[in-house]
Scaffold this active site. Structure first.
Site, PDB file in Angstrom:
ATOM      1  N   ASP A  99       0.850  -1.176   0.000  1.00 25.85           N
ATOM      2  CA  ASP A  99       0.000   0.000   0.000  1.00 25.85           C
ATOM      3  C   ASP A  99       0.893   1.235   0.000  1.00 25.85           C
ATOM      4  OD1 ASP A  99      -2.459   1.550   0.408  1.00 25.85           O
ATOM      5  OD2 ASP A  99      -3.239  -0.315   1.248  1.00 25.85           O
ATOM      6  N   ASP A 200      -3.094   4.649  -2.497  1.00 29.01           N
ATOM      7  CA  ASP A 200      -4.203   5.152  -1.690  1.00 29.01           C
ATOM      8  C   ASP A 200      -4.656   6.542  -2.162  1.00 29.01           C
ATOM      9  OD1 ASP A 200      -5.723   4.628   0.837  1.00 29.01           O
ATOM     10  OD2 ASP A 200      -4.783   6.497   1.469  1.00 29.01           O
ATOM     11  N   GLU A 254      -6.280   3.758  -6.103  1.00 27.81           N
ATOM     12  CA  GLU A 254      -7.613   3.886  -5.503  1.00 27.81           C
ATOM     13  C   GLU A 254      -8.124   5.255  -5.903  1.00 27.81           C
ATOM     14  OE1 GLU A 254      -9.978   3.941  -1.261  1.00 27.81           O
ATOM     15  OE2 GLU A 254      -8.150   5.074  -1.575  1.00 27.81           O
ATOM     16  N   HIS A 327     -11.248  -3.376   2.848  1.00 28.76           N
ATOM     17  CA  HIS A 327     -11.255  -2.991   4.267  1.00 28.76           C
ATOM     18  C   HIS A 327     -12.076  -1.737   4.547  1.00 28.76           C
ATOM     19  CE1 HIS A 327      -8.387  -0.472   2.298  1.00 28.76           C
ATOM     20  NE2 HIS A 327      -8.310   0.294   3.359  1.00 28.76           N
ATOM     21  N   ASP A 328     -12.600  -1.102   3.507  1.00 24.30           N
ATOM     22  CA  ASP A 328     -13.449   0.082   3.707  1.00 24.30           C
ATOM     23  C   ASP A 328     -14.924  -0.213   3.445  1.00 24.30           C
ATOM     24  OD1 ASP A 328     -11.229   1.711   4.172  1.00 24.30           O
ATOM     25  OD2 ASP A 328     -11.050   2.261   2.055  1.00 24.30           O
TER      26      ASP A 328
END
Ligand code: TEU
Ligand code: CA
Length: 550
Positions: A99, A200, A254, A327-328
């Site tokens: 990440d 991210d 993302e 995870h969101d």
């Protein structure tokens, strides 16, 4: 360096390290824990891992607030543990995508600490510090976590910008030194042997110069000035030219709020920016205004339209990434009109096929492979995520928000996907020997990897089969996409075609038997995958999926 585009043949498994496996009994997942479960991934058949942040961090946002890009968060392990993990992944033919969180740092990063200590520090310009305007904040921007986007610097007069938590100050990418720092850290990890990055909130790195006020919105004003900003593509091309292009790596951005037109610029083959992006159009089909707490009735037609639009738009114009959980997001079983009770197993399998055989690189989120469900949180103190906590706060302050948002927090909160992976039926689900940092779902007593493994009709066995079927399949990798029933409200039937061969995926998104004449025309074809052993002639059973080859 010749880039092989290996990611087009990858099936990626996302690990959220805090919740994956705790090796040393402190209630927090860690790198040795990951190593101990690599055979699970190998057996599952995935060939790449996306690892959520493991860098040094005060963990205000579970590692998405980094205080040192060159070191590991001690409870997760050491640099040696990391190298061992990477080696063991590579030994098993599994690549590793890290990440990359560089829209912001932690407020405990050395750069930020220097910046607030000394106004003349060169690090001051690594961030956005601004004076307030007549007792007001520098502008009206909101943060993604339900607050204002500005916080007064400690022991100073100015405010700093934070699009996420106040512990996550935004980096100023206009400053060339910031970009050089990012390239340096990318190079560091690539030289260690990692295979790529998930970037991210990468579409937020360029802000409109002058940071002007945005159009007023109740929660998130200013979006038009910090998403898809004017220099976004310049910055990405710079990273690509100076770093990515020199390695056989893969990047997935993302990209919150990216349209298809934006996507073509971000992943177009001749653009030299990113390889793939995560767009959220499909996960936004059950909310209003892209705002997940404003839950709306799910519409299958809308979901199909989104898939269809993206599949067509990026065909030969870029490459899709495919996912339904992360995870969101909350867990997928029980979402999209599916069932997390009676038909949980059927739902988990059908949902997998609904996206897994589209064109692009599929991602699976930890726990999805056994059909883990949303958590049975009971009280406010069960929630730990900064976003959930801020939303509760906002609801206390504002009756109107409370009316619309509060009832949805339990179902929608990011904590739902962050509960420990359920490995077995022991008291802490085989995740840990002590009480973990977040609640373990009570259903681990029967819903766990060990149990599922024993069941030839379990979710895990199905995921393995689906992954195996996809591997090396040219129809799925290269074929065209066609939605055979775009208007139908209950069935999603799509066809992939390559060199006169077809794969047809038939999904029933309801808990009823659904009849359609198209189904009877298909029954003469070979079934390669299904979640029922016996089939009806012209109907799909509740949440049934059948994958045909023609
Ligand atoms: O998420 C970015 C993002 O936009 C999310 O805040 C998303 O809008 C939100 O989760 C919806 O509720 C990334 C990470 O995936 C997330 O975990 C981080 O909290 C965030 O960036 C900040 O780094
Ligand atoms: Ca641990």
């Amino acid at each position: 360096m010749k880039r092989t585009h290996w990611y087009k043949d990858a099936v990626v498994y996302q690990i959220y390290p805090r919740s994956f496996c705790d090796s040393n009994g402190d209630g927090i997942g860690d790198i040795p824990g990951i190593i101990s479960k690599l055979d699970h991934l190998k057996e599952l058949g995935v060939n790449c891992v996306w690892l959520s942040p493991i860098y040094k961090s005060p963990q205000h946002d579970n590692g998405y607030d980094i205080s040192d890009y060159y070191d590991i968060y001690p409870p997760f392990g050491t640099m040696d543990d990391f190298k061992e993990m990477l080696k063991q992944m590579h030994d098993r033919g599994i690549r590793l995508i890290m990440d990359l969180v560089v829209n912001h740092t932690s407020n405990e990063h050395m750069w930020f600490k220097e910046a607030i200590k000394d106004k003349s520090s060169p690090y001051r310009d690594y961030y956005f510090f601004r004076k307030g305007k007549k007792k007001k904040l520098p502008n009206n921007w909101g943060s993604f976590f339900m607050e204002k986007a500005w916080e007064k610097e400690p022991n100073g007069e100015e405010y700093y910008l934070h699009l996420f938590a106040k512990e996550q100050p935004d980096l100023n990418w206009e400053n060339k030194k910031v970009r050089e720092e990012v390239k340096k850290l990318l190079t560091f990890w690539l030289d260690l042997g990692v295979d790529g990055f998930r970037c991210d909130v990468i579409t937020a790195i360029s802000k409109t110069p002058g940071l002007p006020n945005g159009k007023y919105k109740p929660v998130l004003s200013g979006l038009e000035h910090f998403v898809n900003g004017p220099k976004l593509h310049d910055y990405l091309q710079e990273l690509n030219r100076d770093v990515f292009s020199k390695y056989d790596c893969a990047t997935v951005g993302e990209t919150i709020l990216s349209s298809i037109d934006d996507a073509k610029l971000l992943v177009g083959p001749d653009r030299n920016e990113l390889d793939m992006i995560f767009n959220f159009d499909h996960t936004d089909t059950d909310n209003y205004f892209g705002y997940k707490y404003l839950v709306k009735k799910f519409s299958l037609r809308k979901l199909k339209k989104v898939y269809s639009n993206w599949q067509h738009a990026l065909y030969n114009n870029g490459w899709n990434s495919l996912f339904i959980e992360n995870h969101d997001q909350r867990r997928s079983v029980g979402r999209f009109n599916t069932s997390d009770t009676t038909y949980r197993i059927q739902s988990a399998k059908m949902l997998l096929c609904s996206y897994f055989f589209l064109q692009g690189t599929p991602f699976i989120y930890q726990g999805q492979e056994i059909g883990m469900t949303n958590c049975d949180f009971k009280k406010e103190s069960d929630f730990v995520d900064v976003e959930a906590i801020n939303t509760f706060k906002l609801c206390r302050k504002n009756k109107l928000f409370s009316l619309f948002l509060k009832k949805n927090i339990k179902n929608v909160s990011r904590d739902n996907s962050r509960t420990p992976v359920q490995w077995d039926d022991s008291i802490y689900a085989g995740f840990s020997t002590v009480k973990p940092w977040i609640k373990v779902n009570d259903n681990h007593t029967w819903l766990n990897v060990e149990n599922d493994k024993k069941d030839p009709n379990g979710v895990l066995a199905f995921f393995k089969e689906a992954i195996k079927y996809r591997k090396g399949n040219e129809i799925i990798k290269n074929g065209t996409f066609k939605d055979l029933l775009p208007k139908h409200k209950k069935l999603f039937i799509y066809e992939r075609e390559f060199e006169n061969k077809k794969v047809i995926v038939c999904c029933n998104f309801t808990n009823k038997i659904v009849k359609h004449k198209l189904l009877s025309n298909l029954t003469s074809n070979k079934i390669v995958l299904s979640n029922y052993n016996k089939h009806l002639n012209d109907c799909l059973k509740p949440y049934e999926v059948i994958v045909y080859e023609k």
